[in-house]
Design a protein around this motif. Structure first.
Motif, PDB file in Angstrom:
ATOM      1  N   VAL A   1       0.860  -1.295   0.012  1.00 44.06           N
ATOM      2  CA  VAL A   1      -0.070  -0.142   0.011  1.00 44.06           C
ATOM      3  C   VAL A   1       0.886   1.438   0.008  1.00 44.06           C
ATOM      4  CG1 VAL A   1      -1.950  -1.020   0.980  1.00 44.06           C
ATOM      5  CG2 VAL A   1      -0.176  -0.012   2.508  1.00 44.06           C
ATOM      6  N   ALA A   2       2.062   1.082  -0.347  1.00 44.54           N
ATOM      7  CA  ALA A   2       2.879   2.335  -0.382  1.00 44.54           C
ATOM      8  C   ALA A   2       2.711   3.001  -1.874  1.00 44.54           C
ATOM      9  CB  ALA A   2       4.663   1.842  -0.374  1.00 44.54           C
ATOM     10  N   HIS A   3       2.832   4.196  -1.876  1.00 41.82           N
ATOM     11  CA  HIS A   3       2.721   4.911  -2.951  1.00 41.82           C
ATOM     12  C   HIS A   3       3.631   4.455  -4.120  1.00 41.82           C
ATOM     13  CE1 HIS A   3      -0.276   7.762  -1.392  1.00 41.82           C
ATOM     14  NE2 HIS A   3       0.365   7.901  -0.429  1.00 41.82           N
ATOM     15  N   GLU A   4       2.994   4.375  -5.404  1.00 40.04           N
ATOM     16  CA  GLU A   4       4.116   3.974  -6.220  1.00 40.04           C
ATOM     17  C   GLU A   4       5.349   4.791  -6.559  1.00 40.04           C
ATOM     18  OE1 GLU A   4       3.832   3.048 -11.262  1.00 40.04           O
ATOM     19  OE2 GLU A   4       1.964   3.778 -10.082  1.00 40.04           O
ATOM     20  N   GLY A   5       6.419   4.146  -6.706  1.00 41.51           N
ATOM     21  CA  GLY A   5       7.728   4.851  -6.698  1.00 41.51           C
ATOM     22  C   GLY A   5       8.269   4.876  -5.171  1.00 41.51           C
ATOM     23  N   ASP A   6       7.624   4.936  -4.270  1.00 41.23           N
ATOM     24  CA  ASP A   6       8.243   4.859  -2.918  1.00 41.23           C
ATOM     25  C   ASP A   6       9.118   3.633  -2.740  1.00 41.23           C
ATOM     26  OD1 ASP A   6       7.010   7.099  -2.450  1.00 41.23           O
ATOM     27  OD2 ASP A   6       5.533   6.344  -0.885  1.00 41.23           O
TER      28      ASP A   6
ATOM     29  N   ARG B   1       2.567   7.531  11.322  1.00 45.18           N
ATOM     30  CA  ARG B   1       2.925   8.406  10.078  1.00 45.18           C
ATOM     31  C   ARG B   1       2.840   7.340   8.899  1.00 45.18           C
ATOM     32  NH1 ARG B   1       8.917   9.302  10.817  1.00 45.18           N
ATOM     33  NH2 ARG B   1       8.771   7.154  11.847  1.00 45.18           N
ATOM     34  N   MET B   2       2.027   6.332   8.949  1.00 41.00           N
ATOM     35  CA  MET B   2       2.140   5.325   7.864  1.00 41.00           C
ATOM     36  C   MET B   2       0.987   6.009   6.761  1.00 41.00           C
ATOM     37  SD  MET B   2       0.332   1.640   7.594  1.00 41.00           S
ATOM     38  CE  MET B   2      -0.173   0.821   6.209  1.00 41.00           C
ATOM     39  N   MET B   3       1.328   6.106   5.541  1.00 40.04           N
ATOM     40  CA  MET B   3       0.593   6.535   4.538  1.00 40.04           C
ATOM     41  C   MET B   3       0.195   5.520   3.635  1.00 40.04           C
ATOM     42  SD  MET B   3       0.456   9.607   5.084  1.00 40.04           S
ATOM     43  CE  MET B   3      -0.063  10.511   4.016  1.00 40.04           C
ATOM     44  N   VAL B   4      -1.226   5.376   3.337  1.00 42.89           N
ATOM     45  CA  VAL B   4      -1.644   4.140   2.381  1.00 42.89           C
ATOM     46  C   VAL B   4      -2.071   4.677   1.111  1.00 42.89           C
ATOM     47  CG1 VAL B   4      -3.571   2.593   2.346  1.00 42.89           C
ATOM     48  CG2 VAL B   4      -2.430   3.159   4.692  1.00 42.89           C
ATOM     49  N   ASP B   5      -1.726   4.328   0.107  1.00 42.38           N
ATOM     50  CA  ASP B   5      -2.286   4.557  -1.198  1.00 42.38           C
ATOM     51  C   ASP B   5      -3.471   3.698  -1.308  1.00 42.38           C
ATOM     52  OD1 ASP B   5      -2.566   5.058  -3.789  1.00 42.38           O
ATOM     53  OD2 ASP B   5      -0.902   4.139  -4.654  1.00 42.38           O
ATOM     54  N   GLU B   6      -4.510   4.494  -1.286  1.00 43.89           N
ATOM     55  CA  GLU B   6      -6.156   3.916  -1.251  1.00 43.89           C
ATOM     56  C   GLU B   6      -6.420   3.333  -2.805  1.00 43.89           C
ATOM     57  OE1 GLU B   6      -8.513   6.520   0.690  1.00 43.89           O
ATOM     58  OE2 GLU B   6      -7.821   6.347   2.528  1.00 43.89           O
TER      59      GLU B   6
END
Length: 51
Positions: free
Chosen positions: A6-11, A23-28
């Motif tokens: 669920v990481a953003h593409e390219g991360d 601080r977790m960021m989810v690419d929905e």
């Protein structure tokens, strides 16, 4: 069990915050894929059982 990234593409996923971090960021945008996978598992189970 399966892993749904669920990481953003390219991360760099190895540098992303952990699951229980505030601080977790989810690419929905990936959530429909996960839902489709689980629906497919349920459908297969209903058709074939545990075999």
């Amino acid at each position: 069990m399966f892993f749904l990234g669920v990481a953003h593409e390219g991360d760099d996923w190895s540098q992303c915050c952990g699951l229980h971090s505030s601080r977790m960021m989810v690419d929905e945008a990936v959530l429909p894929r996960g839902a489709a996978f689980l629906a497919g598992c349920a459908t297969r189970f209903l058709e074939q059982g545990w075999s």
